[in-house]
Enzyme design. Structure first.
Site, PDB file in Angstrom:
ATOM      1  N   ASP A 241       0.864  -1.184   0.000  1.00  0.00           N
ATOM      2  CA  ASP A 241       0.000   0.000   0.000  1.00  0.00           C
ATOM      3  C   ASP A 241       0.891   1.221   0.000  1.00  0.00           C
ATOM      4  O   ASP A 241       2.112   1.105   0.150  1.00  0.00           O
ATOM      5  CB  ASP A 241      -0.950   0.010   1.203  1.00  0.00           C
ATOM      6  CG  ASP A 241      -2.300   0.645   0.859  1.00  0.00           C
ATOM      7  OD1 ASP A 241      -2.295   1.734   0.239  1.00  0.00           O
ATOM      8  OD2 ASP A 241      -3.348   0.060   1.188  1.00  0.00           O
ATOM      9  N   ASP A 264       4.241   3.324  -3.543  1.00  0.00           N
ATOM     10  CA  ASP A 264       3.265   4.067  -4.331  1.00  0.00           C
ATOM     11  C   ASP A 264       3.289   3.454  -5.721  1.00  0.00           C
ATOM     12  O   ASP A 264       4.252   3.624  -6.470  1.00  0.00           O
ATOM     13  CB  ASP A 264       3.664   5.542  -4.369  1.00  0.00           C
ATOM     14  CG  ASP A 264       2.733   6.360  -5.257  1.00  0.00           C
ATOM     15  OD1 ASP A 264       1.838   5.758  -5.909  1.00  0.00           O
ATOM     16  OD2 ASP A 264       2.902   7.593  -5.313  1.00  0.00           O
ATOM     17  N   LEU A 299     -19.180  15.184 -11.271  1.00  0.00           N
ATOM     18  CA  LEU A 299     -19.836  15.085 -12.575  1.00  0.00           C
ATOM     19  C   LEU A 299     -18.810  15.453 -13.648  1.00  0.00           C
ATOM     20  O   LEU A 299     -17.967  16.317 -13.425  1.00  0.00           O
ATOM     21  CB  LEU A 299     -21.029  16.041 -12.640  1.00  0.00           C
ATOM     22  CG  LEU A 299     -22.203  15.664 -11.732  1.00  0.00           C
ATOM     23  CD1 LEU A 299     -23.291  16.725 -11.824  1.00  0.00           C
ATOM     24  CD2 LEU A 299     -22.764  14.290 -12.114  1.00  0.00           C
ATOM     25  N   LEU A 300     -18.913  14.819 -14.784  1.00  0.00           N
ATOM     26  CA  LEU A 300     -17.886  14.989 -15.821  1.00  0.00           C
ATOM     27  C   LEU A 300     -17.635  16.459 -16.152  1.00  0.00           C
ATOM     28  O   LEU A 300     -16.494  16.877 -16.292  1.00  0.00           O
ATOM     29  CB  LEU A 300     -18.296  14.227 -17.086  1.00  0.00           C
ATOM     30  CG  LEU A 300     -17.299  14.359 -18.248  1.00  0.00           C
ATOM     31  CD1 LEU A 300     -15.994  13.668 -17.913  1.00  0.00           C
ATOM     32  CD2 LEU A 300     -17.886  13.789 -19.527  1.00  0.00           C
ATOM     33  N   ASN A 302     -17.799  18.925 -14.355  1.00  0.00           N
ATOM     34  CA  ASN A 302     -17.089  19.656 -13.306  1.00  0.00           C
ATOM     35  C   ASN A 302     -15.732  19.038 -12.968  1.00  0.00           C
ATOM     36  O   ASN A 302     -15.038  19.497 -12.062  1.00  0.00           O
ATOM     37  CB  ASN A 302     -17.933  19.677 -12.020  1.00  0.00           C
ATOM     38  CG  ASN A 302     -19.244  20.381 -12.228  1.00  0.00           C
ATOM     39  OD1 ASN A 302     -19.317  21.318 -13.022  1.00  0.00           O
ATOM     40  ND2 ASN A 302     -20.287  19.918 -11.563  1.00  0.00           N
ATOM     41  N   TYR A 357     -13.787   6.907 -12.696  1.00  0.00           N
ATOM     42  CA  TYR A 357     -13.695   5.618 -12.021  1.00  0.00           C
ATOM     43  C   TYR A 357     -14.253   4.507 -12.924  1.00  0.00           C
ATOM     44  O   TYR A 357     -13.612   3.465 -13.121  1.00  0.00           O
ATOM     45  CB  TYR A 357     -14.468   5.703 -10.708  1.00  0.00           C
ATOM     46  CG  TYR A 357     -14.383   4.471  -9.842  1.00  0.00           C
ATOM     47  CD1 TYR A 357     -13.223   4.186  -9.125  1.00  0.00           C
ATOM     48  CD2 TYR A 357     -15.476   3.612  -9.731  1.00  0.00           C
ATOM     49  CE1 TYR A 357     -13.149   3.061  -8.332  1.00  0.00           C
ATOM     50  CE2 TYR A 357     -15.406   2.485  -8.925  1.00  0.00           C
ATOM     51  CZ  TYR A 357     -14.249   2.209  -8.226  1.00  0.00           C
ATOM     52  OH  TYR A 357     -14.173   1.106  -7.428  1.00  0.00           O
TER      53      TYR A 357
END
Lengths: 451, 435, 284
Positions: A241, A264, A299-300, A302, A357
């Site tokens: 992680d 990372d 939202l896309l 934004n 996502y």
């Protein structure tokens, strides 16, 4: 660990109340525990069409200590014992007419199914059909199984496995998985097998004994659960992680007797450092679970570039880069390796506010499909698992309404647990899953989204 | 005096290390005790090397500021960790040299074949420092505790006066001189004519080196976050000469009149909380477990100076220790690929190097025919040191040993590194590591 | 010359009271009396307390200044007697010399003898030396000489010039800083028995003309020796001059330098540099 509503609906008062109000009554699912028998009751195996798999299925089940009944006995209902599972061998269907016998067999058998029982239909893949009629019959299995899954209650599930000619040897592992408690939250799914060299004599309690498994994003949530289940199944887990999550990562590693590796995965040298670590400390790796993922919802219209890029970098590009580096390295990836990539229901159904996502998770599905032949060539596999609504720390922070709706809109009327995802991944990681390749298995309780 | 030849022994391997990020005093770790921090550090080490339930030969650690209840600090920490409860442990204390001395002790036992593996560590907190009651109250309380009858107890209680109640807070000062370490360092800086600007330059480089190391992921397998802190809190990646130049000197009380005070809160290490641990082993033990050997601890040396009446600077002992160790190993000061000189104060590092370059000093004080000479600054504290990381006294040695071992390992086989740590009481602990 | 042997250590507080009440109307020459005690043994608890307060390590041997504490009561008894020509309140300790013939074991049985001598003329009054000798098994092991100044007093005609100067070399390097708390006088009084009010509190010091309480000179001297413990000659002569009063509380510095096989030392105010004590320690 069930959710509050499931607990309530299964309590004395809750049972009465939910019945009278006509509310959903989610069942407490049968989940796997070490030492548990494969099934809590006998299985009845029937066939529709020629049924070339029936003997093999019977042998696997008997091996697993399960009582196998023939349809005649089941029909006769001699001892009245309720069934743990119903298996229909629907291979060799010639046309839709052959499906009548499927109905004849399934209807009385499913009536006798226990809570958390299993219905499994084995069929030939529609794509290999010789004629439109045969293709129609094979494709019909799809609608049949998905509908049975929706009709079943009490935590029972229905799934189908397509077994192409020549892939018969690949069946044992998937068969055991779908009947066992490991597949508790896998419902209404259709899996296609491929031919493979499948090792025999696997230790069912510790199928991953002696294996080295990397799990990214292992510090918490689903990743920690994956690490636990892989370790329970015998693997030495290298828990990975980001460095900032190192404290809980160390706790997970210490709990399961694994090792913590802070990395990372989006760093330019991440792949080489991981490979170096695996070579130096373990001489190679057998299982890699690409679980690490982030969300940066907007939202896309934004969404800024940073949100888009960071989600893509962690959820998709890192999986690609690390997998490619493992393939390019001469010897670190063991010949019969298993790669399991975590996708998401969002990647199948889409989700408002999650364009980044969902795109990354859909990309994962395309990635494993494209890579499957190359992995098959080295007797390895690469698959994806797409979790539905899984109850985690993250979902606990969602608004109550969203959370409750999200967790009920599936055939099992409840959210899944991280362990459900982990069990599926652990199964795909087993040597016996050699014939499952390039697939995306949904762990969603047959979610209505994207179905 | 040190012996001139060494018996044939094996060299202890440094397998790796772990530390928690260092926190500024009274900050993130304000509620954490030494035992909490050391236990977390051991558990991080266990997780890194898969030592759950493992019995290592010995765990050796210590703290400079210790509560009375922590008389068995290391053993108690082991019992609270994931190591096997059958792992023995003991405490050591050599002021700021504690961590390195612990590593030397473990390495020596490995070298002699008495143990196959061991963990060396150190921890300190100035946030949870032990407060002591004054001598008078303490004596009353002891007699109260010893009293057997009610009457005796009342008698003892009656001896308590309001003035006794004020607690004694441990001071960061030398008991024999009453001067803070910084005051001593400022005197040495004055004596060696160490200017403000060169101190600030060294400070900026420490911050920059450490910030870069973090960015490159160098500390990913050396540090495990604790209580939500994932990087050293004192680290200022944006540190600059301009910013440092604005700081006012904080030491200089003891300077002669007219002398310039040059040491600020920037070019001195702040009070810090933290812990570190290093895993050492025989090569065989490491190989059996598939663990790496980053470097070997080749040799070590301690020295002390008379800073009270002898006219030597409090933090100058490493200057004496290093040539003795070099002579024994047939090395020159230039035979190293990396140097780790503990930055108690920027001026300490600079005075140390200046002393090694000074022919008169090397002849008169160190008894050398020629000065040790200068060292290549590009090889000095390449991943930052205490000015950037902070300095939880006993934890610094473990931080340096693990970082240097990793640095040497990455540079390839046959690389050599020098560690120099000054300590309170006019002491110095130094060591040679080799990959 | 008459020697009076006391069975008991004198009661200090009573002596101070007596000295204060009988301060007026004194004069004349020094008494020819010697006060003595025999078979004196050291109280371990008191020795430990003394060592703690003065910064000496607690060992089996007496700190060089400790016999002064043993003989101090006799000094007081001598000076508080009406026959003593100078009034005790107002006497200032200006110099103290100690000869350590050999280290004294803490368990030794000691004989103490105290007398006054050298009534001398001083630019601002007169000085008198209170001398002490400590013997063990008939052998002298320790000698002490405390010079007290009485401002405005007059020594008898023909008295010698008093000698209160102690010379030290340049002492530039301060090796220690001491923060001296305001209870330092009370703490030392408790272990030494020197309950002179000028050391005990601001109020009692004011009554005797000091703006604040002042530290015991013998305590400052003891602390200097404590700081040099284990670096002193076995057998030594320790001579200190007490300069300006050390008001409580204060921060002072100790400066030392090796000299003549022993040490020179000075205690000064940390900020003003006012000299409180200068001293020499030389091997005998």
């Amino acid at each position: 660990m069930a959710d509050w509503y499931t607990t309530f609906a299964n309590s004395g008062f809750g049972t009465t109340l939910t019945k009278q109000l006509g509310l959903p009554r989610p069942a407490v699912l049968r989940r796997y525990e070490p030492g548990q028998p494969l099934l809590p009751g006998p299985v009845v195996v029937g066939s529709a069409g020629k049924g070339r798999l029936r003997d093999a299925v019977t042998a696997v089940l008997r091996d697993a200590g399960v009582t196998v009944q023939s349809p005649a006995t089941a029909d006769g209902a001699t001892d009245g014992e309720r069934l743990g599972a119903v298996v229909l061998d629907a291979t060799g269907l010639a046309g839709p007419g052959d499906l009548a016998s499927a109905h004849d067999f399934l209807a009385p058998a499913i009536k006798r199914l226990r809570p958390s029982g299993r219905v499994l239909v084995l069929a030939d893949p529609p794509s290999d059909a010789d004629s439109p009629a045969q293709a129609a019959a094979r494709q019909a299995v799809d609608g049949l199984v998905r509908s049975i899954a929706k009709e079943l209650r009490g935590g029972a599930t229905a799934n189908a496995v397509f077994v192409p000619e020549g892939a018969e040897a690949s069946l044992a592992g998937p068969l055991r998985f779908f009947l066992s408690g490991r597949s508790a939250y896998v419902d209404g799914q259709l899996l296609t097998l491929s031919p493979a060299d499948v090792p025999t004599g696997e230790d069912d309690d510790r199928p991953l004994a002696g294996k080295v498994a990397v799990v990214t994003g292992a510090a918490r949530g689903i990743g920690a659960s994956i690490a636990r289940v892989l370790a329970r199944d015998g693997a030495h887990v290298v828990a990975v992680d980001i460095p900032a999550a190192g404290e809980s990562l160390a706790a997970v590693a210490n709990e399961i007797g694994g090792t913590a590796f802070q990395l990372d995965i989006t760093a330019p040298d991440a792949a080489s450092r991981l490979i170096e670590h695996l070579r130096e400390r373990h001489g190679g790796v057998d299982v890699v679970v690409h679980n690490a993922g982030i969300t940066r919802d907007k939202l896309l219209v934004n969404m800024d570039a940073a949100r888009w890029n960071s989600v893509m970098a962690v959820n998709l590009q890192a999986q690609l880069d690390i997998t490619q580096a493992l393939l390019d390295d001469a010897d670190v990836l063991k010949p019969d390796a298993r790669i399991v990539c975590v996708s998401s229901q969002s990647g199948i159904a889409g989700n408002r506010g999650q364009t980044n996502y969902a795109a990354s998770k859909a990309g994962v599905i395309g990635m494993v499909r494209a890579w499957a032949p190359e992995f098959a060539a080295r007797n390895a596999t690469i698959n994806a698992v797409a979790p539905g609504f899984i109850v985690t720390e993250m979902t606990a922070k969602m608004p109550v309404g969203t959370r409750e709706i999200g967790s009920r809109i599936n055939s099992l009327q409840q959210g899944g647990l991280p362990v459900d995802v982990a069990e599926t991944i652990a199964w795909l990681s087993q040597p016996g899953s050699a014939g499952v390749n390039g697939q995306t298995v949904r762990v969603c309780g047959q979610s209505m989204l994207g179905a | 005096m040190a012996s001139n030849s060494k018996p044939a022994t094996r060299k202890a391997a440094i397998v790796g290390g772990n530390r928690i990020p260092f926190a500024r005093s009274n900050s993130t770790y304000a509620q954490a005790s030494n035992q909490d921090m050391l236990t977390a550090t051991l558990d991080g080490l266990v997780a890194r090397f898969g030592l759950q339930g493992a019995e290592v030969g010995e765990v050796v650690a210590g703290a400079v500021l210790k509560h009375a209840r922590d008389f068995n600090l290391t053993r108690e920490s082991v019992l609270g960790s994931k190591l096997a409860p059958s792992t023995p442990a003991y405490d050591v204390q050599q002021a700021c040299g504690t961590g390195l001395e612990a590593a030397i002790l473990v390495a020596n036992k490995i070298a002699l074949g008495q143990i196959e593996s061991g963990i060396a560590g150190g921890v300190d907190t100035t946030s949870d420092a032990p407060l002591a009651v004054g001598d008078d109250l303490r004596r009353v309380l002891i007699s109260l505790n010893n009293a057997t009858s009610l009457q005796d107890r009342l008698k003892a209680l009656a001896r308590i006066r309001p003035g006794m109640i004020a607690p004694e807070i441990p001071r960061n000062s030398e008991p024999r001189t009453g001067l803070a370490m910084g005051e001593h360092a400022q005197l040495t800086a004055h004596e060696w004519e160490i200017g403000r600007e060169e101190q600030d330059e060294l400070t900026v480089r420490s911050h920059q080196n450490m910030a870069a190391a973090y960015e490159q992921g160098f500390f990913d397998d050396l540090v495990t976050p604790f209580l939500g802190l994932s990087r050293d809190q004192n680290l200022r990646p944006d540190s600059s000469l301009e910013k440092l130049a604005k700081l006012k000197p904080v030491f200089g009380r003891a300077l002669p009149e007219g002398a310039e005070a040059t040491m600020t809160a920037g070019n001195s290490t702040p009070l810090t909380d933290g812990a570190s641990a290093v895993l050492l082993a025989s090569d065989e033990w490491a190989a059996e477990r598939g663990l790496p050997v980053l470097a070997h601890l080749v040799d070590a040396q301690t020295a002390a100076v008379d800073y009270v009446h002898g006219g030597e600077g409090l933090l100058m002992a490493p200057v004496y220790a290093v040539p003795r160790m070099l002579a024994r190993n047939g090395l020159s000061l230039q035979d190293f690929d990396f140097y780790e000189i503990h930055e108690a104060f920027a001026s300490t590092v600079l005075a140390t190097m200046k002393a090694w370059e000074d022919p008169a000093y090397c002849k008169e004080k160190l008894g050398l025919d020629a000065p040790l000479g200068s060292i290549d600054r590009a090889k000095l504290n390449v991943h930052g040191s205490s000015l950037a990381a902070g300095h939880p006294f006993a934890a610094t040695g473990g931080r340096i040993v693990a970082s240097l071992a990793k640095t040497l390992h990455r540079a390839g086989p046959g690389k050599r590194g020098l560690i120099s740590i000054c300590a309170a009481g006019g002491q110095g602990v130094v060591a040679v590591l080799e990959s | 010359m008459a020697t009076t042997v006391l069975d008991q250590p004198p009661n200090m507080a009573a002596l101070f009271a007596k000295a204060a009440l009988t301060a007026r109307g004194r004069g004349g020459d020094l008494p020819d009396t010697r006060l003595a005690r025999t078979g004196v043994t050291v109280d371990g608890g008191n020795l430990a307390g003394y060592a703690r307060v003065c910064g000496f390590p607690l060992t089996g041997a007496l700190p060089a200044t400790y016999p002064h504490v043993l003989t101090f009561g006799l000094q007081m008894a001598l000076m508080s007697d009406r026959a003593f020509p100078l009034a005790l309140p107002g006497l200032v300790h200006v110099r103290n010399g100690i000869d350590v013939v050999r280290p004294i074991g803490a368990a030794e049985s000691l004989d103490l003898e105290v007398w006054a001598e050298r009534f001398a003329t001083h630019p601002s009054g007169a000085t008198v030396d209170l001398c002490a000798s400590v013997t063990s098994g008939g052998e002298e092991v320790w000698r002490g000489r405390s010079t007290y100044l009485a401002r405005g007093a007059k020594a008898p005609a023909g008295a010698p010039e008093s000698d209160v100067t102690v010379d030290v070399g340049t002492l530039e390097r301060s090796v220690a800083t001491w923060r001296i708390a305001d209870d330092a006088g009370r703490r030392y009084a408790k272990v030494s028995g020197d309950v002179n009010p000028i050391h005990l509190s601001g109020l009692t010091a004011k009554a005797f003309g000091f703006k604040r309480a002042i530290a015991h000179g013998m305590w400052v001297k003891a602390r200097v020796l404590g700081a040099l413990a284990n670096r002193l000659p076995e057998s030594s002569t320790i001579d200190v001059g007490f300069r300006k009063p050390l008001f409580l509380p204060s921060t002072v510095t100790l400066a030392t330098a090796q000299a003549g096989g022993g040490w020179d030392a000075a205690v000064r105010n940390a900020t003003s540099g006012t000299e409180h004590l200068v001293g020499t320690i030389r091997p005998r």
